[in-house]
Scaffold this motif. Structure first.
Motif, PDB file in Angstrom:
ATOM      1  N   GLY A   3       0.761  -1.245   0.057  1.00 31.37           N
ATOM      2  CA  GLY A   3      -0.119   0.034   0.113  1.00 31.37           C
ATOM      3  C   GLY A   3       0.904   1.263  -0.084  1.00 31.37           C
ATOM      4  O   GLY A   3       0.444   2.394  -0.115  1.00 31.37           O
ATOM      5  N   GLY A   4       2.163   1.171   0.025  1.00 30.96           N
ATOM      6  CA  GLY A   4       2.783   2.130  -0.086  1.00 30.96           C
ATOM      7  C   GLY A   4       3.286   2.774  -1.665  1.00 30.96           C
ATOM      8  O   GLY A   4       2.792   2.428  -2.274  1.00 30.96           O
ATOM      9  N   ALA A   5       4.269   3.667  -1.336  1.00 36.27           N
ATOM     10  CA  ALA A   5       4.612   4.267  -2.850  1.00 36.27           C
ATOM     11  C   ALA A   5       6.143   4.150  -2.790  1.00 36.27           C
ATOM     12  O   ALA A   5       6.863   4.059  -1.820  1.00 36.27           O
ATOM     13  CB  ALA A   5       4.384   5.712  -2.891  1.00 36.27           C
ATOM     14  N   ALA A   6       6.811   4.342  -4.032  1.00 37.86           N
ATOM     15  CA  ALA A   6       8.181   3.922  -4.332  1.00 37.86           C
ATOM     16  C   ALA A   6       8.577   4.712  -5.495  1.00 37.86           C
ATOM     17  O   ALA A   6       7.628   5.044  -6.291  1.00 37.86           O
ATOM     18  CB  ALA A   6       8.657   2.425  -4.513  1.00 37.86           C
ATOM     19  N   GLU A   7       9.755   5.411  -5.595  1.00 45.39           N
ATOM     20  CA  GLU A   7      10.221   6.152  -6.742  1.00 45.39           C
ATOM     21  C   GLU A   7      11.133   5.072  -7.485  1.00 45.39           C
ATOM     22  O   GLU A   7      12.168   4.298  -7.058  1.00 45.39           O
ATOM     23  CB  GLU A   7      11.153   7.098  -6.168  1.00 45.39           C
ATOM     24  N   VAL A   8      10.938   5.008  -8.854  1.00 48.46           N
ATOM     25  CA  VAL A   8      11.696   3.959  -9.583  1.00 48.46           C
ATOM     26  C   VAL A   8      12.219   4.910 -10.801  1.00 48.46           C
ATOM     27  O   VAL A   8      11.613   5.762 -11.339  1.00 48.46           O
ATOM     28  CB  VAL A   8      10.633   2.928 -10.133  1.00 48.46           C
ATOM     29  N   THR A   9      13.530   4.581 -10.932  1.00 47.06           N
ATOM     30  CA  THR A   9      14.046   5.219 -12.007  1.00 47.06           C
ATOM     31  C   THR A   9      14.908   4.167 -12.702  1.00 47.06           C
ATOM     32  O   THR A   9      15.408   3.184 -12.522  1.00 47.06           O
ATOM     33  CB  THR A   9      15.593   6.168 -11.457  1.00 47.06           C
TER      34      THR A   9
ATOM     35  N   ALA B 147       5.906   4.540  -7.987  1.00 51.60           N
ATOM     36  CA  ALA B 147       5.065   3.407  -8.123  1.00 51.60           C
ATOM     37  C   ALA B 147       4.049   3.062  -6.725  1.00 51.60           C
ATOM     38  O   ALA B 147       4.720   3.535  -5.773  1.00 51.60           O
ATOM     39  CB  ALA B 147       5.923   2.178  -8.261  1.00 51.60           C
ATOM     40  N   ALA B 148       3.036   2.350  -7.166  1.00 51.59           N
ATOM     41  CA  ALA B 148       2.163   1.717  -6.131  1.00 51.59           C
ATOM     42  C   ALA B 148       2.675   0.483  -5.669  1.00 51.59           C
ATOM     43  O   ALA B 148       2.965  -0.263  -6.456  1.00 51.59           O
ATOM     44  CB  ALA B 148       0.847   1.747  -6.457  1.00 51.59           C
ATOM     45  N   VAL B 149       3.089   0.246  -4.290  1.00 53.15           N
ATOM     46  CA  VAL B 149       3.675  -0.977  -3.899  1.00 53.15           C
ATOM     47  C   VAL B 149       2.628  -1.925  -3.574  1.00 53.15           C
ATOM     48  O   VAL B 149       1.826  -1.757  -2.514  1.00 53.15           O
ATOM     49  CB  VAL B 149       4.669  -0.479  -2.650  1.00 53.15           C
ATOM     50  N   ALA B 150       2.839  -3.171  -3.971  1.00 52.51           N
ATOM     51  CA  ALA B 150       1.808  -4.268  -3.397  1.00 52.51           C
ATOM     52  C   ALA B 150       2.853  -5.417  -3.173  1.00 52.51           C
ATOM     53  O   ALA B 150       3.634  -5.946  -4.035  1.00 52.51           O
ATOM     54  CB  ALA B 150       0.850  -4.792  -4.488  1.00 52.51           C
TER      55      ALA B 150
END
Length: 172
Positions: free
Chosen positions: A62-68, A83-86
């Motif tokens: 349910g968190g978020a992440a930054e993807v490069t 990104a939405a994290v699951a």
């Protein structure tokens, strides 16, 4: 931003992430370079278990992440996306489909036969679904010191190495 820009952004994220062998993922801590597979419109990772890549801090359900994503030919930053994290539940239908893809891409696994069972017991399989993307060039260097890891060793170069290297140059 127009609808066409959004569609082009999604297409760039998908194509760049599919082709890149590594993506940089940042949760709440520093970013880490991670291998992944692109499966059903998302990047899927496995890690945090013995013999697997360490996942960054803050990758929670349910968190978020930054993807490069880096360019495969030049290695430079190509696109970044949120990104939405699951975190996938072991042995669920979604987990089984993702693990089937991951298993085919996992190189040098010490236990290829029992790998998926080990992943279910000891690792996390994480799905990163793209949200907003950015292709602008950052205002400065994004260089950072390498994260500490037990995977690197520093040993002195063998005493004969300089002689061997010089010998090869003279012959050519």
């Amino acid at each position: 931003m127009t609808a066409a820009d959004v569609l082009l952004g999604r297409a760039l994220v998908e194509e760049a992430t599919k082709k890149s062998g590594l993506i940089w993922v940042r949760g709440t801590g520093p970013a880490r370079a991670l291998w992944h597979v692109w499966h059903e419109a998302a990047a899927v990772l496995v890690g945090d278990g013995p013999g697997e890549q360490p996942l960054p801090e803050g990758l929670v359900d349910g968190g978020a992440a930054e993807v490069t994503v880096r360019s495969k030919d030049k290695g430079g930053r190509l696109v970044a996306w949120t990104a939405a994290v699951a975190v996938l539940e072991p042995h669920s239908e979604e987990w089984e489909a993702a693990v089937a893809e991951l298993k085919g891409k996992r190189l040098n696994a010490p236990d290829a036969e029992q790998m998926t069972d080990r992943w279910a017991r000891e690792c996390r399989v994480v799905r990163l679904t793209p949200g907003a993307s950015r292709t602008e060039v950052p205002d400065g260097s994004l260089a950072a010191a390498p994260l500490p890891t037990g995977a690197t060793t520093r040993r002195p170069a063998p005493a004969a190495l300089p002689r061997l290297l010089l010998k090869r140059r003279r012959k050519n």
